[in-house]
Design an enzyme around this catalytic site. Structure first.
Site, PDB file in Angstrom:
ATOM      1  N   TYR B 137      10.307  30.091   6.118  1.00 14.80           N
ATOM      2  CA  TYR B 137      10.299  30.559   4.630  1.00 14.80           C
ATOM      3  C   TYR B 137       9.113  31.439   4.610  1.00 14.80           C
ATOM      4  CZ  TYR B 137       9.156  29.397  -0.266  1.00 14.80           C
ATOM      5  OH  TYR B 137       9.096  29.369  -1.577  1.00 14.80           O
ATOM      6  N   HIS B 142       9.022  36.970  -0.718  1.00 13.17           N
ATOM      7  CA  HIS B 142      10.104  36.167  -1.372  1.00 13.17           C
ATOM      8  C   HIS B 142       9.287  34.629  -1.549  1.00 13.17           C
ATOM      9  CE1 HIS B 142      13.598  33.424  -1.394  1.00 13.17           C
ATOM     10  NE2 HIS B 142      13.163  32.423  -0.445  1.00 13.17           N
TER      11      HIS B 142
END
Lengths: 427, 427
Positions: B137, B142
């Protein structure tokens, strides 16, 4: 097909000690290394390991459609792929061969020497090559305890918990069999009242008392498994110790879940006890309120009455039983877990493993982790000899055991026994 | 050992169309089914697929220590296990054989007929049997976008994000190659302003633009991989579409992370481009502030300049490029991800796959998911012909492409192309 192997009156010509987990009604499956360094698939009666590869070569399974090398493998995956009908035929046949009224193998000394081993002559291996491993979180008591400690005692269960058998993916590569020691992990943690993480050995290494089920090929990608059929795809169960590092977990787990706090090791008992062998011990699971969505609804007895306990053995010390729990406390059943897992079309393969989540019961002595037993470190456990524990210390050995019992029949899992070693030097 | 295969001046006797992703300097690895229904490991130059199994049988790799059947397999796992030195020897030798100045194979018509296939004669397969799959991640943009939408724009990044390459485990069993259609998943979601979940097809199916790297055997259980050595254990990269169901995710993901919202499907491009082939395109990753803990510290150029784009093609419609991003935007590098993943002793095997996480850049046209592009559905995307989208509709095809380019050299990944089919009937 009837499960003839479960006939409670059957006795074996092999010796079965009193209170053995492995009477002739169990017939679990495992993989072991023989005294001749051969890997084979086998079963166990009493304290005798039975080489199914050798039995098959000698023709004892000639009436069952099996490939020649099905038991001469280092994992049960292909045998499990053969499906429930084949598992039953093989268990029924093993029961027949080892029935005390059957002379076939009993009176064939050369065959006996090839097929039978004392348990202390062999080395148990991982029974399956685990493709994907999922861990659920299906004990209401455990989820409530954790929610009370980490979040809010007044809203301990999150809103989704009563609607979803909550689960998450784990790591297959570090699942090891009973007897393999585990190292305390290094990692990042956030000291109390600090905003800067530090690196070093976890200070809160914990066990989690779980069971895990092993699946066969169940579906094509895109196709769900209905809850009413789900048990047909479950081969059997093992004891499962889901090692956890609570301080690493606390710092890393928001928002995507536990990662390094879990994937340093998980330990399983080496004999897979089939769902068929557990059939006499079916029981009801806890009432579910609110009623789950239709794809999760079941009636009847969908759980199993399996007594579980955890011993903690300090280095050089005496064992202390620190937890007594039972598989039947699970709020969500295995069938519900598998139906939920596949309702989106997720593919399940032979040899996949699904953990129950920590199995805590309603009373403090039934809590399935040090986190709960010591209430996050606030209530030290007293051990024999004056020692205390809040989490695990280097050199501690954790032993989990499980068995079913009724009317003279005992079916058990043996144990998963693991020693915690110190962390590697961190730099 | 020098990477002779990377010599930018080399030309092949095989035709390489202008702007091909697969010049003789690429030499990716994949697995394909030939016109004769044989599974083999191969590579690609221009639009020609090359059967490495056949080449090996014909003696073209006789000077490299390889087992006889290393390329006659249905996955690259064993070849990847052979290690970086072997990968280099094989790529260098392939470059030599297909160099336009080398007559060996070029002038041997019988061998050419055995070894070479047009791309449209073969069917690409999954290149590796994926043991464990982890998704990171690691794009700050994002994580910030998601945090702003789902939590709090003023505290979008969680406290751990700048210290940890946050990752979580995914499901290997539903990773499929480019061309395999994916079904919209059914699942539980919580309607707005309700406390009762409902069951049915996800209404928020999304793609995630990612890349994934594939590892070789890297360590023993209990042993970390130092960040400075981590790249030695990375074989190569593929494009990765991490399909997501946002409404299922929102209801299920607290506290243990995404599960059914992700594990219905992930799609990869079939050719693994080696880290060696990407060497000319090294670039710096974003500055890291605060400085990470010592086990994550790196100097030098640890990222790669890989242009990425996503096309959306409505059923019967024209392609629209809806995102242009770049791998170099990743805040955490692959070496940092792998060092973090193993710092607790987690074992990494050959064929494991690790996704980058959605690769979003700084500008709205570089966001790597519909969730971000439509800002959680609040800003519909306009497509050619007047159509709009907030999430994906049945029949939509998503195509991801990636390539590196500098001074006349282009190394690319081809594409991962996937059509979204309607959900199965739910009952």
């Amino acid at each position: 097909m009837s499960i003839k192997a479960n006939d409670p009156s059957r006795q074996s010509w092999l010796n079965v000690p009193e209170d053995s987990d492995f009477p002739i009604q169990n017939i679990p499956f495992g993989v072991f290394l023989t005294r001749d360094d051969v890997i084979t698939i086998g079963t166990r009666i009493g304290d005798t390991a039975i080489d199914l590869g050798a039995m098959h070569q000698l023709g004892y399974f000639r009436d069952i459609p099996l490939t020649d090398d099905i038991f001469l493998q280092d994992s049960l995956n292909d045998f499990i792929s053969d499906g429930k009908k084949t598992w039953r035929l093989v268990r029924n046949r093993i029961a027949e061969v080892f029935d005390k009224n059957n002379p076939e193998l009993q009176e064939h000394e050369a065959h006996r020497k090839t097929v039978l081993f004392d348990m202390d002559e062999i080395e148990m291996q991982l029974p399956v090559q685990i493709g994907d491993y999922t861990d659920f979180y299906s004990s209401k008591e455990h989820a409530t305890n954790v929610g009370s400690m980490f979040r809010d005692p007044d809203n301990a269960l999150l809103p989704n918990w009563l609607h979803i058998p909550v689960g998450y993916h784990g790591r297959s590569s570090t699942i090891v069999p009973s007897g393999t020691p585990v190292r305390r992990p290094n990692g990042q943690t956030l000291p109390k009242d600090s905003t800067q993480p530090v690196f070093g050995p976890s200070k809160r290494v914990d066990f989690e008392l779980e069971m895990a089920f092993i699946t066969t090929d169940a579906n094509k990608m895109g196709e769900p498994i209905p809850v009413a059929e789900a048990e047909d795809y479950i081969f059997g169960l093992v004891l499962f110790n889901d090692w956890s590092a609570r301080d690493i977990q606390k710092w890393e787990y928001v928002p995507l879940g536990p990662f390094l706090a879990k994937n340093f090791a998980s330990s399983i008992s080496p004999w897979i006890v089939t769902l068929d062998a557990l059939e006499p011990f079916r029981t009801e699971s806890p009432a579910q309120d609110p009623e789950p969505l239709p794809y999760l609804r079941q009636t009847g007895k969908n759980s199993f009455d399996i007594s579980l306990e955890v011993d903690l053995i300090p280095e050089g010390g005496a064992p202390a039983t620190i937890c007594k729990s039972n598989f039947k406390y699970m709020y969500w059943t295995m069938a519900q877990q598998l139906a939920h897992h596949t309702v989106n079309g997720c593919k399940v393969n032979s040899g996949d493993m699904m953990g129950s989540g920590t199995i805590s019961g309603p009373t403090p002595d039934s809590y399935g982790s040090m986190l709960e037993l010591s209430w996050a470190g606030s209530k030290p456990l007293s051990l024999p000899g004056g020692a205390t524990r809040v989490f695990l210390e280097d050199g501690d050995t954790v032993v989990m055991r499980g068995h079913c019992k009724s009317e003279g029949l005992r079916i058990g899992f043996g144990e998963v026994r693991t020693k915690l070693l110190p962390a590697p030097a961190s730099n």
